[in-house]
Motif scaffolding. Structure first.
Motif, short mmCIF file in Angstrom:
data_model
loop_
_atom_site.label_atom_id
_atom_site.label_comp_id
_atom_site.label_asym_id
_atom_site.label_seq_id
_atom_site.Cartn_x
_atom_site.Cartn_y
_atom_site.Cartn_z
N PHE A 63 0.62 -1.19 -0.14
CA PHE A 63 0.07 0.09 0.11
C PHE A 63 0.63 1.19 0.01
CE2 PHE A 63 -2.93 -3.03 2.40
CZ PHE A 63 -3.38 -3.27 1.32
N ARG A 64 2.15 1.05 0.02
CA ARG A 64 2.90 2.28 0.14
C ARG A 64 3.75 2.48 -1.38
NH1 ARG A 64 4.02 3.57 5.62
NH2 ARG A 64 4.00 1.56 6.96
N GLY A 65 3.94 3.94 -1.43
CA GLY A 65 4.41 4.33 -2.38
C GLY A 65 4.05 3.82 -3.88
N LYS A 66 2.68 3.53 -3.89
CA LYS A 66 2.14 3.09 -5.31
C LYS A 66 1.08 4.39 -6.14
CE LYS A 66 2.47 -1.71 -6.05
NZ LYS A 66 2.27 -2.31 -4.56
N GLU A 67 1.53 4.53 -7.11
CA GLU A 67 0.50 5.32 -7.78
C GLU A 67 -0.96 4.94 -7.81
OE1 GLU A 67 1.90 7.81 -9.82
OE2 GLU A 67 -0.10 8.61 -10.68
N GLY A 68 -1.81 6.05 -7.36
CA GLY A 68 -3.17 5.50 -7.29
C GLY A 68 -3.73 4.91 -5.94
N VAL A 69 -2.76 4.78 -4.85
CA VAL A 69 -3.04 4.10 -3.73
C VAL A 69 -2.52 5.12 -2.72
CG1 VAL A 69 -2.66 1.96 -2.34
CG2 VAL A 69 -2.95 1.87 -4.86
N LYS A 70 -3.20 5.20 -1.70
CA LYS A 70 -2.86 6.14 -0.50
C LYS A 70 -3.43 5.45 0.89
CE LYS A 70 -2.70 10.82 1.33
NZ LYS A 70 -3.08 12.14 1.19
N LEU A 71 -2.12 4.99 1.83
CA LEU A 71 -2.26 4.29 2.78
C LEU A 71 -2.74 5.36 3.81
CD1 LEU A 71 -2.04 2.10 4.83
CD2 LEU A 71 0.41 2.55 4.89
N LEU A 72 -4.09 5.44 4.38
CA LEU A 72 -4.44 6.46 5.25
C LEU A 72 -4.16 6.31 6.60
CD1 LEU A 72 -8.07 7.34 3.93
CD2 LEU A 72 -5.74 8.89 3.71
N ASP A 73 -4.05 5.13 7.11
CA ASP A 73 -4.20 4.76 8.43
C ASP A 73 -3.80 3.34 8.64
OD1 ASP A 73 -4.24 5.73 11.20
OD2 ASP A 73 -6.29 4.52 11.28
N TYR A 74 -3.18 3.05 9.78
CA TYR A 74 -3.20 1.76 10.10
C TYR A 74 -3.11 1.31 11.73
CZ TYR A 74 1.86 1.02 10.12
OH TYR A 74 3.14 1.31 10.35
N SER A 75 -3.63 0.47 12.35
CA SER A 75 -3.46 0.51 13.71
C SER A 75 -3.51 -1.09 14.16
CB SER A 75 -4.33 0.99 14.51
OG SER A 75 -5.72 0.43 14.03
N THR A 76 -2.64 -1.52 15.07
CA THR A 76 -2.56 -2.79 15.56
C THR A 76 -2.90 -3.02 16.85
OG1 THR A 76 -0.21 -2.61 16.05
CG2 THR A 76 -0.52 -3.54 14.04
N VAL A 80 -7.17 2.31 3.38
CA VAL A 80 -6.43 2.75 2.09
C VAL A 80 -7.65 3.16 1.29
CG1 VAL A 80 -4.31 1.23 2.00
CG2 VAL A 80 -6.42 0.45 1.16
N VAL A 81 -6.94 4.28 0.52
CA VAL A 81 -8.00 4.87 -0.69
C VAL A 81 -7.34 4.93 -1.97
CG1 VAL A 81 -9.61 6.11 0.91
CG2 VAL A 81 -7.61 7.23 0.11
N GLY A 82 -8.17 4.96 -2.93
CA GLY A 82 -7.46 5.25 -4.14
C GLY A 82 -8.21 5.02 -5.29
N GLU A 83 -7.53 4.81 -6.51
CA GLU A 83 -8.48 4.25 -7.72
C GLU A 83 -8.58 2.96 -7.49
OE1 GLU A 83 -5.95 5.69 -11.00
OE2 GLU A 83 -5.38 7.30 -10.09
N PRO A 84 -9.92 2.54 -8.08
CA PRO A 84 -10.36 1.18 -7.76
C PRO A 84 -9.38 0.00 -8.24
CG PRO A 84 -12.18 2.46 -8.58
CD PRO A 84 -11.16 3.35 -8.64
N GLU A 85 -8.72 0.08 -9.50
CA GLU A 85 -7.87 -0.73 -10.01
C GLU A 85 -6.69 -0.80 -9.24
OE1 GLU A 85 -7.89 -3.36 -12.74
OE2 GLU A 85 -9.94 -2.95 -12.30
#
Lengths: 301, 301
Positions: free
Chosen positions: A30-43, A54-59
Motif C-alpha cells: 500500500f506504500r508508494g504506489k501510484e493511485g493508492v494512498k495508505l491513510l491509516d493503520y493500527s494494531t 487505504v483509498v485510491g483508484e479502484p484498479e
C-alpha cells in the motif's frame, strides 16, 4: 478541472497485531504506489489484529489488496493464531467502500473481482458479505464468521455455507476471507455520568436498529472502569441516512428516564468529514447549505 | 506519501461584474494550469464586481494572478466603472490565505512579491494591507480604500498614503490595488424571528469585536424584506480563534433580551471544513478529537 476519477476506500483486517515486522511486510504493497494512498493503520496486541485504511483508484487499490493478501497468507498461520477479536482467516475481512464518483454496485463488482482472484491465485476461499452478499443470510459479518477459524473447516461443508469462491475446504493456514462492499462506518460512543452498565445497555437498546431504534445504528453498553462511568458504544452504519446528531440527541432524551446526563462523546478512528459537517449544519440551523461550499483543507492542529 | 506541498488560496476581486465575456478572459489564466485550481467565481451586476477563489502551489498561483492582473488592466477602465461596492482599482483587492504547510509570514512574502511585480511590470501602484500592511493604519481594507477610485489620485499624494509600491500617481485606468495576506473569512449570518432592524443591529454590536464582542467577529444588522425578518450578518475573520458556534450561541443569548428567537442561519460562499467540524465537535462534546481523524471526501449530494 474535471473530477470524474473514481475513489474507493478499502479497510482490510489482517490477523496479526503482535509481530509488527510482519504487519509492515503485509501493508508494504500500500506504500508508494501510484493511485493508492495508505491513510491509516493500527494494531492491537490483545485482538492480535491489524486494521488498515487505504483509498485510491479502484484498479490500483485492487492490485495492492491482492498483493497484500498474498503476503498475509505467507506470513500468518491461523492454526497458531490467538486473540480476543473474532476471526476466521489470515485476511479476515476486506470491505470496499465507494467514496467518490462510484456507486455501491461498482464497489460490489470490485469485491467480487478481488474474491475471484484470491481464490484462483491463492486457493483462498471467499465469502461475499454485506452489499456483495449472495443471499441475505450472508449480509451480516458476525453470522458469516460464526464458528471462527477453528470451526470453519466444518462449517463450509454445509451446502448453505459453501463459499462464494472456493470448494468444500478452507485454506489450511489462512482459513477463509470475507470480501464485501459497504457504506463507511463511524464508531461513535456517548458517555454518561453513571457507573451503571445496565443503564447504558438499556439506552443502547432504545437507540439501535436491532431493538427498535434508528435504522443505521448498532449499539451496546460499555463500562469505562477507570473513569467510573458507562458509555453507549455505537457503529453508525450509514451516516448519510442516520445522522450522528440524531443518535446523540436521542441518547440525551433516553438518559433523562434514568436521571442520567450525557457528558461527552468519542469518535474512534477515521470518519468522513461530511458526517461532522452535517451535524454542524444541524446545530447551527444553516439554511440551503451545500457540500460544495466546503473547502477540504485544515489549518488547525 | 509525503504531504509537504504548500497550498495557498487567493481571492482576487475584479471590478467587472456585467460583461461576462470580459470576466471569462480575466479568469482564463486560472484554468487548466498545473498547480492552480479555480475553485469558484461569482459576479454581481449591482456590485459590478467578480470574486474569484483559487488555490494551489504558491509559485503557480502567483504567476496566474500576475497574468490575470495584466488582462484586467487591459479590459477594465475604472474611469467608466460604476457599481454599489466600494472599489479603487480594476483589480480591487488580492488577498493571499495560507492553507496548508504554509505560515502567514510566507503568505505575506508572496503578497509582497506580487505587489512588487505588478508595479514593475504594469505600473500598477499597490497598497499592502492586513497582515502584509507596512503600518497599522493600512491593516483595514476599508480605511485603505476610503475615497475610492475617484479620490485615489489625490489620496496617494499625501505622504502617509504613499503606495507601498509605486510613485505619487495612480494608474490612469486601473487605479490602485490592495494586495495582502489574511486568514480565511467565513461569512456567517444568523436569522431572527423579528422584523425590527434595530434589534439585529443591537445584537450585532454586542457580538462583534468593534463594540465589545468577540475578537475575530465583524457584524451588522440586515433586513431580509421579502421574509419580513432581520439578520445578524457577520464576517468571522479567524474561525480558528473565534469559533462559529460561539458567535451563534452568543446571539441566542443576546436575542433573549428582546424576546426574539434565532430561527436559522446562512453560510455565504466557501468555508474551510474545519470551521464546521470544530462546531460539530463542540455540540457533540467529542473528547480528544483530532483533525487527523477526518477523511476529506463527500458522498452526500
Amino acid at each position: 478541472m474535471s473530477n470524474v476519477k473514481k475513489v474507493v476506500q478499502c479497510v482490510p483486517n489482517f490477523s496479526e497485531g503482535r509481530d509488527l515486522d510482519k504487519v509492515e511486510r503485509i501493508i508494504n504493497p500500500f506504500r508508494g504506489k501510484e493511485g493508492v494512498k495508505l491513510l491509516d493503520y493500527s494494531t492491537d496486541f490483545d485482538h492480535n489484529r491489524a486494521v488498515v485504511t487505504v483509498v485510491g483508484e479502484p484498479e490500483a487499490v485492487k492490485h495492492a489488496v491482492i498483493e497484500a493478501m498474498r503476503i498475509a497468507i505467507e506470513e500468518i498461520d491461523m492454526t497458531k493464531h490467538e486473540g480476543q477479536h473474532p476471526r476466521m482467516g489470515a485476511i479476515d475481512v476486506v470491505p470496499f467502500i465507494p467514496i467518490k464518483n462510484m456507486t455501491m454496485e461498482e464497489a460490489v463488482e470490485l469485491a467480487k473481482e478481488v474474491g475471484k482472484e484470491a481464490w484462483e491465485k491463492y486457493n483462498l476461499p471467499i465469502f461475499l458479505y454485506e452489499k456483495a452478499a449472495s443471499n441475505p443470510e450472508r449480509e451480516n459479518l458476525a453470522t458469516v464468521r460464526k464458528g471462527q477459524f477453528e470451526g470453519m473447516a466444518e462449517k463450509v461443508k454445509a451446502p448453505e455455507w459453501a463459499p462464494d469462491f472456493g470448494n468444500g475446504e478452507i485454506h489450511p493456514t489462512a482459513g477463509i476471507t470475507a470480501v464485501g462492499a459497504r457504506m463507511p462506518l463511524v464508531a461513535f460512543n456517548v458517555n454518561l455520568d453513571s457507573p451503571t452498565l445496565e443503564i447504558a445497555n438499556k439506552i443502547a437498546k432504545n437507540v439501535r436498529h436491532l431493538s427498535g431504534g434508528l435504522r443505521y445504528c448498532k449499539g451496546i453498553g460499555i463500562e469505562l472502569k477507570e473513569r467510573g462511568i458507562v458509555q453507549v458504544s455505537m457503529n453508525m452504519t450509514d451516516y448519510t441516512k442516520t445522522a450522528l446528531y440524531r443518535a446523540f440527541e436521542l441518547i440525551k432524551i433516553e438518559a433523562r428516564r434514568y436521571g442520567v446526563n450525557v457528558i461527552g462523546s468519542e469518535i474512534i478512528g477515521l470518519l468522513p468529514m461530511e458526517a461532522l459537517i452535517d451535524t454542524a449544519v444541524y446545530y447551527l440551523g444553516v439554511e440551503d447549505f451545500s457540500m460544495d461550499q466546503v473547502l477540504e483543507y485544515r489549518m488547525m492542529e
